[in-house]
Scaffold this active site. Structure first.
Site, PDB file in Angstrom:
ATOM      1  N   ARG A 107       0.852  -1.193   0.000  1.00  0.00           N
ATOM      2  CA  ARG A 107       0.000   0.000   0.000  1.00  0.00           C
ATOM      3  C   ARG A 107       0.884   1.238   0.000  1.00  0.00           C
ATOM      4  O   ARG A 107       2.035   1.206   0.407  1.00  0.00           O
ATOM      5  CB  ARG A 107      -0.917   0.032   1.222  1.00  0.00           C
ATOM      6  CG  ARG A 107      -0.195   0.170   2.561  1.00  0.00           C
ATOM      7  CD  ARG A 107      -1.182   0.486   3.688  1.00  0.00           C
ATOM      8  NE  ARG A 107      -0.557   0.523   5.008  1.00  0.00           N
ATOM      9  CZ  ARG A 107       0.071   1.569   5.527  1.00  0.00           C
ATOM     10  NH1 ARG A 107       0.192   2.691   4.821  1.00  0.00           N
ATOM     11  NH2 ARG A 107       0.589   1.510   6.750  1.00  0.00           N
ATOM     12  N   ASN A 109       2.090   4.730   1.464  1.00  0.00           N
ATOM     13  CA  ASN A 109       2.206   5.308   2.800  1.00  0.00           C
ATOM     14  C   ASN A 109       2.264   6.826   2.662  1.00  0.00           C
ATOM     15  O   ASN A 109       1.277   7.452   2.296  1.00  0.00           O
ATOM     16  CB  ASN A 109       3.430   4.743   3.529  1.00  0.00           C
ATOM     17  CG  ASN A 109       3.343   4.938   5.032  1.00  0.00           C
ATOM     18  OD1 ASN A 109       2.258   4.815   5.611  1.00  0.00           O
ATOM     19  ND2 ASN A 109       4.446   5.225   5.675  1.00  0.00           N
ATOM     20  N   ASN A 160       8.508   6.640   3.914  1.00  0.00           N
ATOM     21  CA  ASN A 160       7.936   7.652   4.795  1.00  0.00           C
ATOM     22  C   ASN A 160       8.270   9.059   4.323  1.00  0.00           C
ATOM     23  O   ASN A 160       8.056   9.390   3.177  1.00  0.00           O
ATOM     24  CB  ASN A 160       8.359   7.398   6.250  1.00  0.00           C
ATOM     25  CG  ASN A 160       7.214   6.841   7.080  1.00  0.00           C
ATOM     26  OD1 ASN A 160       6.109   7.368   7.039  1.00  0.00           O
ATOM     27  ND2 ASN A 160       7.459   5.777   7.821  1.00  0.00           N
ATOM     28  N   ASP A 210       9.824   8.911  11.030  1.00  0.00           N
ATOM     29  CA  ASP A 210       8.554   8.663  10.346  1.00  0.00           C
ATOM     30  C   ASP A 210       8.330   9.774   9.318  1.00  0.00           C
ATOM     31  O   ASP A 210       9.097   9.903   8.383  1.00  0.00           O
ATOM     32  CB  ASP A 210       7.429   8.572  11.381  1.00  0.00           C
ATOM     33  CG  ASP A 210       6.206   7.838  10.876  1.00  0.00           C
ATOM     34  OD1 ASP A 210       5.830   8.034   9.711  1.00  0.00           O
ATOM     35  OD2 ASP A 210       5.592   7.082  11.652  1.00  0.00           O
TER      36      ASP A 210
END
Length: 311
Positions: A107, A109, A160, A210
């Site tokens: 998927r 992100n 990220n 992140d």
């Protein structure tokens, strides 16, 4: 909003809270002066308007990693494995392009627009239960204004944060699994990258890198998952120059917003936290805003789906 942290002139304020939520992908929407962000596993997209302190929500039919405004006035999401336009009133998605059809557990992100209005988005492979990742199964893609998609990097585990330097010559990128921020030489005319290298290393005791954004001075702001902090780094030296602490552990992403882009909005997660963790961190799953930093971010870039202007 009430302050939860004051340090000198810096204030950390809670904007919203959602239980059992993985909030991600904050993006300032200049047209409405509001903050867009997503709730990945609940398939929800939120719009927080600071002026009225209200949140609007729409549910879509797939996991959603990020949302950005567009030049045409529509909203575009990086969803499961496709880029789509979103009709806010109905939650209906209209597909633009799809990637990795042969990888059903992958998927999208994080995603962000470069200074020319292209969208960059990376994928990851996530097994059930969530937070178990397939090593080096993701890739980094660019959606161009003409809706073509190019792949620029592979062997990525957890794609990220993204950011571009003020001079447009460097793209920064985070693969969380490396615990580093990487830099690429960036060609703004063609949207191409080369010469990947580490520029910042995040020690394990400070969490996992992140989401990320950049300020007008070219300093990187990195959200540290399981680290209760957002760190500011000088990418030229790799040194940490500031830390903003939060009353929750799982910090997911950040972006600059507000009328003058002087406010730092920060998303967090309460997803699958244990009962005792939630008891100790009742504000997990909140959106926070940090005020009084003394720096500002560049204006938010939107997807250039009406490609008539020059770079």
């Amino acid at each position: 909003m009430s302050p939860f942290l004051r340090a000198m002139s810096v204030e950390v304020l809670r904007c919203t809270t959602r239980p059992d939520a993985l909030l991600e992908g904050p993006h300032w929407e200049p047209q409405t002066q509001s903050l867009l962000y997503v709730e990945i596993y609940s398939r929800k997209i939120h719009r927080y308007t600071p002026r009225t302190n209200t949140v609007e929500t729409v549910t879509v039919g797939e996991y959603v990693g990020a949302i950005v405004p567009t030049k045409s006035g529509r909203l575009l999401i990086a969803g499961q494995r496709r880029f789509s336009y979103l009709d806010w009133a109905s939650g209906t998605l209209t597909k633009i392009a799809e990637v990795e059809i042969d990888k059903p557990v992958n998927r999208f992100n994080d995603a962000k627009c470069d200074p020319a209005g292209r969208i960059w988005a990376g994928t990851l492979a996530e097994q059930d239960p969530p937070n178990r990742y397939v090593l080096e199964s993701g890739a980094l893609y660019c959606l161009h204004p003409d809706r073509t998609v190019t792949k620029h990097a592979d062997k990525i585990t957890i794609s990220n944060g993204l950011a571009w330097s003020p001079d447009r010559r460097t793209m920064y990128f985070i693969d969380t699994s490396t615990c580093c921020v990487d830099a690429f030489d960036y060609d703004i005319a063609w949207g191409s990258i080369k010469n990947r290298r580490h520029v910042v290393e995040i020690p394990s005791e400070e969490g996992f890198p992140d989401g990320m954004c950049i300020d007008s001075d070219g300093m990187l702001w990195v959200a540290c998952y399981m680290g209760s902090r957002v760190n500011r780094y000088d990418p030229k030296t790799g040194k940490k120059i500031q830390t903003i602490s939060f009353p929750v552990s799982n910090i997911t992403s950040c972006c600059f917003g507000g009328p003058t882009y002087e406010d730092l909005y920060v998303t967090t997660s309460s997803f699958r936290m244990r009962r005792e963790q939630l008891r100790d961190q009742p504000l997990a799953g909140s959106v926070f805003v940090v005020k009084g930093l003394g720096v500002k971010g560049p204006p938010a870039v939107i997807y250039n789906d009406i490609p008539s202007s020059s770079l």
